[in-house]
Design a protein around this motif. Structure first.
Motif, PDB file in Angstrom:
ATOM      1  N   VAL A   1       0.692  -0.976  -0.095  1.00 39.27           N
ATOM      2  CA  VAL A   1       0.018   0.050   0.050  1.00 39.27           C
ATOM      3  C   VAL A   1       0.867   1.243   0.011  1.00 39.27           C
ATOM      4  O   VAL A   1       1.993   1.279   0.793  1.00 39.27           O
ATOM      5  N   THR A   2       0.374   2.382  -0.686  1.00 43.17           N
ATOM      6  CA  THR A   2       1.333   3.452  -0.755  1.00 43.17           C
ATOM      7  C   THR A   2       1.587   4.006   0.516  1.00 43.17           C
ATOM      8  O   THR A   2       0.371   4.184   1.185  1.00 43.17           O
ATOM      9  N   LYS A   3       2.786   4.607   0.829  1.00 45.07           N
ATOM     10  CA  LYS A   3       2.982   4.809   2.103  1.00 45.07           C
ATOM     11  C   LYS A   3       2.688   6.178   2.420  1.00 45.07           C
ATOM     12  O   LYS A   3       2.629   6.848   3.490  1.00 45.07           O
ATOM     13  N   THR A   4       2.337   6.869   1.214  1.00 42.85           N
ATOM     14  CA  THR A   4       2.102   8.186   1.285  1.00 42.85           C
ATOM     15  C   THR A   4       0.522   8.748   1.958  1.00 42.85           C
ATOM     16  O   THR A   4       0.352   9.575   2.671  1.00 42.85           O
ATOM     17  N   ILE A   5      -0.310   7.656   1.657  1.00 41.05           N
ATOM     18  CA  ILE A   5      -1.640   7.816   2.470  1.00 41.05           C
ATOM     19  C   ILE A   5      -1.265   6.805   3.655  1.00 41.05           C
ATOM     20  O   ILE A   5      -2.038   7.475   4.740  1.00 41.05           O
ATOM     21  N   LEU A   6      -0.713   6.001   3.853  1.00 42.40           N
ATOM     22  CA  LEU A   6      -0.816   4.973   4.909  1.00 42.40           C
ATOM     23  C   LEU A   6       0.066   5.821   6.113  1.00 42.40           C
ATOM     24  O   LEU A   6      -0.417   5.805   7.167  1.00 42.40           O
ATOM     25  N   ASN A   7       0.877   6.759   5.928  1.00 45.43           N
ATOM     26  CA  ASN A   7       1.582   7.472   6.750  1.00 45.43           C
ATOM     27  C   ASN A   7       0.619   8.800   7.171  1.00 45.43           C
ATOM     28  O   ASN A   7       1.031   9.316   8.341  1.00 45.43           O
ATOM     29  N   GLN A   8      -0.359   8.937   6.645  1.00 44.09           N
ATOM     30  CA  GLN A   8      -1.172  10.054   6.686  1.00 44.09           C
ATOM     31  C   GLN A   8      -2.448   9.346   7.924  1.00 44.09           C
ATOM     32  O   GLN A   8      -3.467  10.095   8.438  1.00 44.09           O
ATOM     33  N   CYS A   9      -2.557   8.194   7.913  1.00 46.80           N
ATOM     34  CA  CYS A   9      -3.592   7.441   8.925  1.00 46.80           C
ATOM     35  C   CYS A   9      -3.170   7.690  10.264  1.00 46.80           C
ATOM     36  O   CYS A   9      -2.140   6.983  10.747  1.00 46.80           O
ATOM     37  N   ASN A  10      -3.642   8.311  10.933  1.00 46.22           N
ATOM     38  CA  ASN A  10      -3.499   8.831  12.342  1.00 46.22           C
ATOM     39  C   ASN A  10      -3.836   7.812  13.267  1.00 46.22           C
ATOM     40  O   ASN A  10      -3.217   7.478  14.154  1.00 46.22           O
ATOM     41  N   SER A  11      -4.917   6.823  12.959  1.00 44.69           N
ATOM     42  CA  SER A  11      -5.350   5.973  13.844  1.00 44.69           C
ATOM     43  C   SER A  11      -5.345   4.539  12.984  1.00 44.69           C
ATOM     44  O   SER A  11      -5.595   4.352  11.924  1.00 44.69           O
ATOM     45  N   ILE A  12      -4.696   3.579  13.982  1.00 45.56           N
ATOM     46  CA  ILE A  12      -4.521   2.137  13.285  1.00 45.56           C
ATOM     47  C   ILE A  12      -4.930   1.158  14.151  1.00 45.56           C
ATOM     48  O   ILE A  12      -5.026   1.048  15.452  1.00 45.56           O
ATOM     49  N   PHE A  13      -5.540   0.033  13.235  1.00 46.65           N
ATOM     50  CA  PHE A  13      -6.166  -1.000  13.957  1.00 46.65           C
ATOM     51  C   PHE A  13      -5.039  -2.064  13.270  1.00 46.65           C
ATOM     52  O   PHE A  13      -5.331  -2.378  12.281  1.00 46.65           O
ATOM     53  N   ALA A  14      -4.112  -2.694  14.206  1.00 46.41           N
ATOM     54  CA  ALA A  14      -3.302  -3.674  13.524  1.00 46.41           C
ATOM     55  C   ALA A  14      -3.705  -4.922  14.215  1.00 46.41           C
ATOM     56  O   ALA A  14      -3.702  -5.180  15.427  1.00 46.41           O
ATOM     57  N   MET A  15      -4.108  -6.003  13.115  1.00 44.40           N
ATOM     58  CA  MET A  15      -4.350  -7.209  13.556  1.00 44.40           C
ATOM     59  C   MET A  15      -3.201  -8.053  13.223  1.00 44.40           C
ATOM     60  O   MET A  15      -2.234  -7.686  12.884  1.00 44.40           O
TER      61      MET A  15
END
Length: 716
Positions: free
Chosen positions: A633-647
């Motif tokens: 997944v593009t890190k440009t968008i992923l780095n803008q995800c301030n909230s993360i649900f890591a499963m």
């Protein structure tokens, strides 16, 4: 003689003494008049209350009882009709005090929180005052003084006898002192009856003692003992575990200060010379030892190498421990919660050649629970070494509609701010089959309830089924048909940039999304499969009225939707809350990383989608990104995800990326996470730090959330 039996004997002796004073000095018998009030109040209330019912402390419920009885005695005094108006005023003033004490005790019972969660200063201060006034020795002595002044001051003998008796009984406790002294003397002559557990082998300061036993009897965790110390005061010991043997087995015990109410009994059981003797307490006495209230959930003690963020726990009882479980430790008069995230085995020397192997757990600080706000508050210090650690448990988890999940094994819940989740972007990351879709469906339903429009781009066609009850089929079909018609055809233009159906499709998407995102539009969700539109673009200039064409990829169609959503939100102006959310399901195919694309067109499309997300926040536009392939997944968008649900995830790239967000400790637990569990972190979370939570079950969420949002879901 036990303390309870001693108090009973003292009660009988005091009763006989008061009866003798009443018979021969005060009332010449037991007349049913005001001369009997002091005796009835003294026996029924002060003696019974302070010796039998509330010998050590007075809870608010007993304060209410005491003040009610005292007030009733004063009412009887009023009924005696004292002729002096000043005496009547004194009685009514005393009655007012008892009444206020009664009412405030009831108030505390109504407003005080349970389970030790009360922190409001005014409640604690009021409870302290009420307990002090309503203790039997205080409130009934006050009433006795009033009665003695009003009804007995005319007789010097009566007044002297009453006041002398009460001074001796309340102030000196002569019978109890005599019984205690006789018990000490008896103990000296019968010392052999004291069961000696062992001798102190070493002190592991602070707060731990090693006791060498000469027999093979194993004492359970929580066994109480009195530990004598030639270099200091006698302490109360609480057995922990066995850690080795040399000349005898070694028992390790917590060393605690002796509560005031148990000092006499502890002293009587002490033999001196660094010995530990078993201590048998009755149920009311055991309540004085606070650690015994939670001894069944004792899991370990704070070990060395703890710091401000993490504590190391020497595990004593691992029966209920697992990754994600909450533990509790006392810190500065507050119960602070930590979450277990790791465990290792260790071995260390105990004494001489003895080795002690044990499991050491690592737990991250969560904070102090604020019941009013339903969240954890930070605590900026660490507990002392060897402090007892307890597993947090609850009998039953009751789902809260605002919670996205709860800490495993407890009823502590973690809430989500759905507006922040959208405007600051959220990612759900994990492998197949662990609950990503159900979590995203829950978040979508929360968005719809919060009047946030949802544009779902889904390659799996799963969301159209899962969200069917929220979709207006007629409106969805109308929009989809319009877009499909605009996508059809391959019009040829002389220049390749003007040909194909991409321009008509782009304009139709802009128009339809602008209409959908308008506040006047009642519909809340649209679902599209980017792979379902066959949009053409001309790739060569026209030659003799013909040209080459190619179909847009899902990434390029995603970029069109993303840009159109941004344009529609920009046209509506800035806003400080969420207005619309783009959902990228299978995001690794819709917004792929640059090294995962097959053409430059996908690179440009991903960049366009990323620009829309980067610029969308101040206009109320955000995204929910769901993927099983974090690396793609593009890190440009992923780095803008301030909230993360890591499963649950296994790939090293994903764990390394997530380690920057949630910390390496939580990243290491991701491969072993159970289904429906996630590490949650970010602005949208009610917790300031990463936490491992058990996500809501779909059925429980629907039952509780829709009960509070009865009109949000569309009925089919």
């Amino acid at each position: 003689m036990t303390e309870k039996k001693g108090r009973t004997v003292a009660t009988i002796v005091y009763l006989l003494a008061l009866a003798a004073i009443q018979w021969w000095i005060v009332g010449q018998g037991f007349p049913l008049n005001e001369k009997l009030l002091w005796f009835a109040n003294g026996f029924a209330s002060l003696i019974l209350g302070s010796r039998l019912l509330n010998p050590h402390f007075t809870p608010p419920a007993d304060v209410a009882t005491n003040s009610f009885v005292a007030g009733g005695t004063l009412i009887a005094a009023v009924a005696a009709n004292p002729p002096d108006y000043i005496d009547q005023a004194i009685i009514w003033a005393a009655f007012t005090v008892c009444t206020m004490c009664f009412l405030f005790a009831l108030l505390i019972l109504l407003v005080k929180r349970t389970h030790g969660l009360e922190t409001r200063p005014w409640v604690l201060a009021l409870e302290r005052v009420v307990r002090a006034i309503g203790a039997p020795n205080n409130i009934f002595t006050f009433v006795i003084l009033v009665l003695a002044w009003v009804f007995h001051r005319q007789s010097t003998n009566e007044l002297f006898a009453i006041l002398t008796a009460w001074t001796i009984i309340v102030g000196l406790n002569p019978v109890e002192a005599l019984i205690q002294h006789l018990g000490w003397i008896f103990g000296k002559f019968t010392r052999g009856q004291v069961e000696i557990l062992g001798v102190v082998a070493a002190h592991q300061a602070p707060g731990l003692v090693l006791i060498r036993q000469d027999d093979d009897i194993r004492h359970a965790s929580g066994t109480l003992m009195a530990i004598s110390d030639d270099q200091g005061p006698t302490t109360l010991g609480v057995a922990l575990n066995y850690v080795g043997r040399d000349d005898g087995i070694l028992l390790r015990a917590l060393s605690l200060p002796v509560p005031t109410a148990l000092k006499a009994k502890t002293t009587a059981a002490t033999v001196g010379h660094g010995a530990a003797t078993l201590l048998s307490l009755e149920a009311p006495e055991a309540q004085e030892v606070k650690v015994l209230e939670k001894i069944s959930s004792l899991c370990g003690i704070v070990d060395s190498d703890s710091d401000l963020e993490f504590i190391q726990i020497e595990v004593i009882n691992d029966r209920e421990l697992s990754e994600g479980r909450l533990v509790e430790v006392r810190l500065r008069d507050a119960d602070v919660i930590y979450q277990v995230i790791d465990g290792v085995t260790r071995e260390e020397a105990v004494q001489q050649k003895n080795k002690y192997g044990y499991v050491r757990a690592k737990a991250r600080k969560i904070g102090k629970w604020n019941a009013d706000e339903g969240k954890f508050e930070p605590i900026e210090w660490l507990p002392r070494i060897n402090a007892p650690v307890f597993v947090k448990n609850t009998d039953e988890f009751v789902h809260n509609a605002t919670a996205v999940g709860h800490f495993p094994g407890t009823d502590y819940q973690v809430s989500i701010d759905i507006s922040d989740a959208v405007t600051h972007n959220t990612a759900i990351l994990g492998i197949l089959g662990i609950g990503k879709s159900y979590l995203s469906i829950e978040l979508v339903e929360r968005m719809i309830a919060a009047d946030i429009k949802v544009i779902c781009l889904d390659l799996t066609d799963q969301y159209a089924t899962l969200l069917a009850e929220f979709i207006d089929d007629a409106y969805q079909d109308e929009v989809t048909t319009a877009l499909t018609n605009a996508a059809n055809g391959r019009p040829v233009a002389q220049g390749k940039d003007e040909g194909g159906s991409i321009h008509a499709f782009n304009e139709t998407v802009k128009d339809r999304l602008a209409q959908f995102l308008s506040p006047e539009t009642e519909q809340s969700i649209l679902v599209f499969n980017p792979a379902g539109f066959r949009v053409s673009k001309q790739v060569t200039n026209a030659y003799q009225g013909a040209a080459a064409f190619a179909d847009l990829t899902p990434s390029e169609i995603t970029a069109i939707f993303s840009s159109a959503a941004l344009k529609a939100c920009q046209d509506m102006g800035m806003i400080d809350r969420a207005r619309a959310c783009l959902i990228y399901e299978e995001a690794h195919s819709l917004v792929p990383e640059w090294n995962s694309v097959a053409s430059d067109g996908d690179k440009n499309a991903t960049a366009a989608s990323a620009r829309a997300i980067l610029q969308g926040r101040k206009f109320g536009l955000g995204c929910l990104l769901i993927t099983q392939r974090t690396a793609n997944v593009t890190k440009t968008i992923l780095n803008q995800c301030n909230s993360i649900f890591a499963m649950r995830t296994f790939d090293d790239t994903g764990k390394e990326f997530l380690g920057n967000y949630i910390g390496t400790e939580y990243a290491r637990v991701l491969p072993s996470l159970k289904e429906r569990h996630a590490v949650f972190f970010g602005k949208a979370s009610s917790c300031d730090d990463p936490v491992l939570i058990r996500l809501n079950d779909r059925q429980n969420f629907v039952g509780s959330f829709r009960e509070q949002q009865p009109d949000e879901a569309n009925d089919d």
